[in-house]
Motif scaffolding. Structure first.
Motif, PDB file in Angstrom:
ATOM      1  N   ARG A   1       0.784  -1.288  -0.057  1.00 46.64           N
ATOM      2  CA  ARG A   1      -0.016  -0.063   0.072  1.00 46.64           C
ATOM      3  C   ARG A   1       1.023   1.106   0.108  1.00 46.64           C
ATOM      4  N   GLU A   2       2.004   1.209   0.731  1.00 51.58           N
ATOM      5  CA  GLU A   2       2.803   2.379   0.910  1.00 51.58           C
ATOM      6  C   GLU A   2       3.413   2.598  -0.319  1.00 51.58           C
ATOM      7  N   ARG A   3       4.088   1.672  -1.062  1.00 50.93           N
ATOM      8  CA  ARG A   3       4.714   1.823  -2.304  1.00 50.93           C
ATOM      9  C   ARG A   3       3.572   2.183  -3.487  1.00 50.93           C
ATOM     10  N   ARG A   4       2.411   1.775  -3.394  1.00 48.54           N
ATOM     11  CA  ARG A   4       1.382   2.188  -4.386  1.00 48.54           C
ATOM     12  C   ARG A   4       1.318   3.638  -4.108  1.00 48.54           C
TER      13      ARG A   4
ATOM     14  N   ARG B   1       4.195   5.921  -5.416  1.00 49.30           N
ATOM     15  CA  ARG B   1       4.389   6.030  -6.503  1.00 49.30           C
ATOM     16  C   ARG B   1       3.114   6.868  -7.223  1.00 49.30           C
ATOM     17  N   ALA B   2       1.986   6.848  -6.787  1.00 51.96           N
ATOM     18  CA  ALA B   2       0.834   7.607  -6.954  1.00 51.96           C
ATOM     19  C   ALA B   2       1.135   9.193  -6.645  1.00 51.96           C
ATOM     20  N   ARG B   3       2.038   9.530  -5.739  1.00 50.11           N
ATOM     21  CA  ARG B   3       2.244  10.841  -5.216  1.00 50.11           C
ATOM     22  C   ARG B   3       3.275  11.299  -6.406  1.00 50.11           C
ATOM     23  N   ASP B   4       4.161  10.722  -7.035  1.00 52.01           N
ATOM     24  CA  ASP B   4       5.171  10.962  -7.891  1.00 52.01           C
ATOM     25  C   ASP B   4       4.348  11.293  -9.080  1.00 52.01           C
TER      26      ASP B   4
ATOM     27  N   PHE C   1      -8.803   5.589  -4.196  1.00 58.03           N
ATOM     28  CA  PHE C   1      -7.328   6.230  -4.266  1.00 58.03           C
ATOM     29  C   PHE C   1      -7.546   7.538  -3.486  1.00 58.03           C
ATOM     30  N   SER C   2      -8.512   8.311  -3.809  1.00 62.02           N
ATOM     31  CA  SER C   2      -8.568   9.893  -3.323  1.00 62.02           C
ATOM     32  C   SER C   2      -8.514   9.606  -1.834  1.00 62.02           C
ATOM     33  N   THR C   3      -9.529   8.808  -1.345  1.00 61.37           N
ATOM     34  CA  THR C   3      -9.543   8.688   0.339  1.00 61.37           C
ATOM     35  C   THR C   3      -8.025   8.148   0.817  1.00 61.37           C
ATOM     36  N   ALA C   4      -7.537   7.387   0.147  1.00 59.89           N
ATOM     37  CA  ALA C   4      -6.377   6.638   0.956  1.00 59.89           C
ATOM     38  C   ALA C   4      -5.252   7.709   0.557  1.00 59.89           C
ATOM     39  N   PHE C   5      -4.947   8.445  -0.510  1.00 62.56           N
ATOM     40  CA  PHE C   5      -4.088   9.356  -0.574  1.00 62.56           C
ATOM     41  C   PHE C   5      -4.276  10.502   0.480  1.00 62.56           C
ATOM     42  N   LYS C   6      -5.448  10.922   0.624  1.00 63.63           N
ATOM     43  CA  LYS C   6      -5.676  11.978   1.793  1.00 63.63           C
ATOM     44  C   LYS C   6      -5.293  11.418   3.237  1.00 63.63           C
ATOM     45  N   GLN C   7      -5.439  10.256   3.199  1.00 60.18           N
ATOM     46  CA  GLN C   7      -5.341   9.642   4.707  1.00 60.18           C
ATOM     47  C   GLN C   7      -3.748   9.591   4.781  1.00 60.18           C
ATOM     48  N   ARG C   8      -2.971   9.317   3.829  1.00 57.95           N
ATOM     49  CA  ARG C   8      -1.515   9.191   3.940  1.00 57.95           C
ATOM     50  C   ARG C   8      -0.622  10.747   3.960  1.00 57.95           C
ATOM     51  N   PHE C   9      -1.142  11.652   2.773  1.00 57.28           N
ATOM     52  CA  PHE C   9      -0.404  12.595   2.871  1.00 57.28           C
ATOM     53  C   PHE C   9      -1.191  13.840   3.240  1.00 57.28           C
ATOM     54  N   GLY C  10      -2.382  13.861   3.949  1.00 54.64           N
ATOM     55  CA  GLY C  10      -3.095  14.838   4.245  1.00 54.64           C
ATOM     56  C   GLY C  10      -3.844  15.761   3.640  1.00 54.64           C
ATOM     57  N   ARG C  11      -3.779  15.571   2.110  1.00 52.38           N
ATOM     58  CA  ARG C  11      -4.320  16.362   1.176  1.00 52.38           C
ATOM     59  C   ARG C  11      -5.056  15.924  -0.066  1.00 52.38           C
ATOM     60  N   SER C  12      -5.966  15.988  -0.449  1.00 50.15           N
ATOM     61  CA  SER C  12      -6.633  15.307  -1.760  1.00 50.15           C
ATOM     62  C   SER C  12      -5.409  15.207  -2.986  1.00 50.15           C
ATOM     63  N   PRO C  13      -5.726  14.281  -3.958  1.00 50.47           N
ATOM     64  CA  PRO C  13      -4.651  14.589  -5.113  1.00 50.47           C
ATOM     65  C   PRO C  13      -4.703  15.909  -5.736  1.00 50.47           C
ATOM     66  N   MET C  14      -5.838  16.258  -5.982  1.00 49.29           N
ATOM     67  CA  MET C  14      -6.230  17.546  -6.478  1.00 49.29           C
ATOM     68  C   MET C  14      -5.409  18.789  -5.882  1.00 49.29           C
TER      69      MET C  14
ATOM     70  N   PHE D   1      -2.819  18.299  -3.898  1.00 48.33           N
ATOM     71  CA  PHE D   1      -1.520  17.927  -3.970  1.00 48.33           C
ATOM     72  C   PHE D   1      -0.912  18.439  -5.320  1.00 48.33           C
ATOM     73  N   ARG D   2      -1.718  18.076  -6.302  1.00 52.15           N
ATOM     74  CA  ARG D   2      -1.131  18.586  -7.719  1.00 52.15           C
ATOM     75  C   ARG D   2      -0.961  19.975  -7.791  1.00 52.15           C
ATOM     76  N   GLN D   3      -1.940  20.822  -7.277  1.00 54.90           N
ATOM     77  CA  GLN D   3      -1.920  22.055  -7.438  1.00 54.90           C
ATOM     78  C   GLN D   3      -0.692  22.800  -6.738  1.00 54.90           C
ATOM     79  N   ASP D   4      -0.024  22.157  -5.450  1.00 61.75           N
ATOM     80  CA  ASP D   4       0.889  22.671  -5.054  1.00 61.75           C
ATOM     81  C   ASP D   4       1.606  21.505  -4.276  1.00 61.75           C
ATOM     82  N   PRO D   5       2.308  20.715  -4.972  1.00 64.18           N
ATOM     83  CA  PRO D   5       3.197  19.662  -4.508  1.00 64.18           C
ATOM     84  C   PRO D   5       4.043  19.974  -3.200  1.00 64.18           C
ATOM     85  N   ASP D   6       4.779  21.250  -3.176  1.00 63.95           N
ATOM     86  CA  ASP D   6       5.844  21.472  -2.432  1.00 63.95           C
ATOM     87  C   ASP D   6       5.240  22.185  -1.069  1.00 63.95           C
ATOM     88  N   PHE D   7       3.890  21.961  -1.053  1.00 63.32           N
ATOM     89  CA  PHE D   7       3.360  22.723   0.259  1.00 63.32           C
ATOM     90  C   PHE D   7       3.714  22.250   1.523  1.00 63.32           C
TER      91      PHE D   7
END
Length: 293
Positions: free
Chosen positions: A239-242, A245-248, A272-285, A287-293
């Motif tokens: 799950r973490e590797r997925r 990779r998705a974050r990149d 995917f969106s739910t798992a991404f937000k749980q892991r990185f604290g932001r939605s994919p959208m 994160f895409r708008q400001d990946p270095d936040f």
């Protein structure tokens, strides 16, 4: 090591622009990190002084090693290196976005910290270099990423950086101290091979039987050895590797989130969106708008 880490090594060849460079007087640690795209690649060589070197590669295509024995470095991997006598060292970076953090303590600081006996104990009798490479812990990856984004003009961020890199360094030293017997080495090699298989096919619907078969061991042995080596279950690792990779892909591509979800093995874009937000604290959208936040 002197208090001027920028002048420690005799380097030839192009070098990456450093995202962070710091010398911790508290812990005697040199911190260097790069975070940038390489469109033409890079090669460099250096005289590596005696000491301990630990690096965490978040992403990129790199290789390093004693001159003539360079080995590729794994994404999301940790490499530990102990050098008893100065050694010619080479490194290369392929055409890729690279994020890597290195933490080092040279012999002068090892002696100043009273660690010379522990340093000597890392080596076999006639050994000049001791090295390991393994998957980095989830904690070390997050700490390395945070260190790369540190503002060194902010004293609080400097304190946090030094705490993070001390943790990374100690994790690397623990890896160097682990004496590998043959059976353990074979087991570790099987797990690293499995991690490569997983990274190459994240979209696959992996089962425990698939993972055990790829590693060449029973499901029970795989779970036990995986937790010992990586500190998590095989499925937590997957799950973490997925997600990494998705974050990149979210940051570096224009792919739709549904396409990314399918590519890395999530059943639906919503999952995917739910798992991404749980892991990185932001939605994919976001994160895409400001990946270095």
């Amino acid at each position: 090591m002197s208090n001027q880490p920028a002048d420690l090594m005799e380097v030839s060849g192009a070098l990456p622009e450093l995202a962070v460079e710091h010398f911790s007087k508290r812990f005697g640690l040199i911190v260097r990190g790069a975070k940038q795209p390489f469109r033409d690649g890079m090669e460099a060589s250096a005289l590596m002084p005696p000491g301990i070197y630990v690096s965490v590669q978040i992403r990129g295509k790199t290789a390093s090693g004693a001159a003539g024995d360079e080995k590729p470095i794994r994404n999301h991997g940790m490499t530990g290196l102990a050098v008893r006598e100065a050694t010619d060292w080479r490194a290369s970076i392929g055409v890729a976005n690279v994020e890597v953090l290195g933490v080092a303590m040279e012999l002068a600081q090892i002696r100043a910290c009273g660690l010379e006996d522990q340093f000597s104990s890392l080596f076999q009798e006639d050994e000049n270099i001791r090295q390991f490479q393994r998957a980095a812990s989830f904690r070390a990856i997050d700490q390395a990423r945070r260190a790369l984004a540190s503002d060194l003009t902010d004293p609080l961020q400097v304190l946090r950086l030094e705490a993070d890199v001390l943790d990374i360094f100690l994790e690397g030293v623990q890896g160097l101290r682990a004496r590998s017997e043959n059976a353990s080495s074979r087991s570790r090699g099987a797990l690293l091979s499995l991690s490569d298989d997983v990274e190459a096919d994240l979209g696959r619907d992996w089962t425990m039987s698939d993972l055990a078969r790829s590693a060449g061991m029973s499901a029970r042995s795989l779970s036990t050895r995986f937790r010992s080596e990586f500190g998590c279950t095989p499925f937590a690792f997957l799950r973490e590797r997925r997600l990494l990779r998705a974050r990149d892909l979210v940051a570096d591509s224009d792919m739709s989130f549904g396409a990314i979800a399918g590519l890395v093995g999530f059943g639906t874009a919503a999952h995917f969106s739910t798992a991404f937000k749980q892991r990185f604290g932001r939605s994919p959208m976001a994160f895409r708008q400001d990946p270095d936040f």
